[in-house]
Design an enzyme around this catalytic site. Structure first.
Site, PDB file in Angstrom:
ATOM      1  CG  HIS A   1      -0.258  -0.009   2.543  1.00 37.37           C
ATOM      2  ND1 HIS A   1       0.310   1.115   3.094  1.00 37.37           N
ATOM      3  CD2 HIS A   1      -0.046  -0.998   3.440  1.00 37.37           C
ATOM      4  CE1 HIS A   1       0.837   0.817   4.272  1.00 37.37           C
ATOM      5  NE2 HIS A   1       0.642  -0.470   4.504  1.00 37.37           N
TER       6      HIS A   1
ATOM      7  CB  CYS B   1       1.715  -3.553   5.431  1.00 34.41           C
ATOM      8  SG  CYS B   1       0.184  -4.403   5.875  1.00 34.41           S
TER       9      CYS B   1
END
Length: 203
Positions: A135, A151
């Protein structure tokens, strides 16, 4: 590449890359691998994400990765793609840092202050959400560092570029050492069902 994106749902300002090593800027590089074109390879130790192009070349993006003990490793598929996603901290994140994440347990709406940025690619294994994502970020300075809750962070213009290049079902290989030299996984099962509702998100 890192100028403003005024046509976005939430117009993005130019990305401040002044505090980031130039080697982490998007570029095409030689990258010999057995992985077929279209595969994403995440080189965690070196903080790079490669989109394999074939003929020994790849697009290379700089990334930020998880703190020690929080990294994802192994193989996954992009099970879902989202533009300007909503963010919800996982229960583990809230338990680990209640003062920071407790007030945000109900989630955060899309926008320029959302930790996921303008795009998110959701990693699945065996048809199930791993809670790990590729992301964007509100912290451009963190690209090239190990600071996230697990992440894979990218510059916002880079995650938009990657999002536009890869479909759902794309194979993702996250490595902690040497690049993978194994044959590719079989094609994704078209019958794999994706959830209709937003799953909790890590970042």
């Amino acid at each position: 590449m890192y100028g403003p994106h005024p046509d976005e749902a939430f117009p993005l300002p130019a990305t401040d890359i002044s505090k980031v090593d130039p080697r982490f800027l998007r570029q095409q590089v030689p990258y010999p691998t057995y992985e077929p074109p279209g595969t994403i390879v995440v080189d965690t130790p070196n903080r790079y994400l490669y989109l394999v192009q074939g003929d020994g070349m790849a697009l290379r993006y700089g990334i930020g990765v998880g703190k020690a003990g929080l990294e994802f490793a192994g193989e996954a598929r992009i099970g879902r793609k989202a533009q300007w996603p909503r963010w919800i901290p996982t229960s583990d994140m809230v338990a680990r840092e209640p003062e920071r994440y407790g007030p945000l347990a109900g989630g955060l709406d899309p926008g320029l202050t959302n930790p996921l940025g303008p795009r998110a690619l959701y990693l699945y294994q065996d048809g199930k959400d791993t809670l790990f994502r590729i992301h964007g970020t509100t912290e451009a300075w963190s690209i090239g560092k190990a600071v996230s809750s697990g992440c894979i962070r990218m510059f916002n213009p880079d995650v938009i570029d990657l999002y536009n290049r890869v479909p759902e079902g794309t194979r993702v290989v996250v490595i902690q050492a040497q690049p993978p030299m194994e044959p590719a996984m079989p094609p994704i099962d078209a019958s794999m069902q994706m959830p209709a509702e937003e799953a909790p998100l890590a970042f």
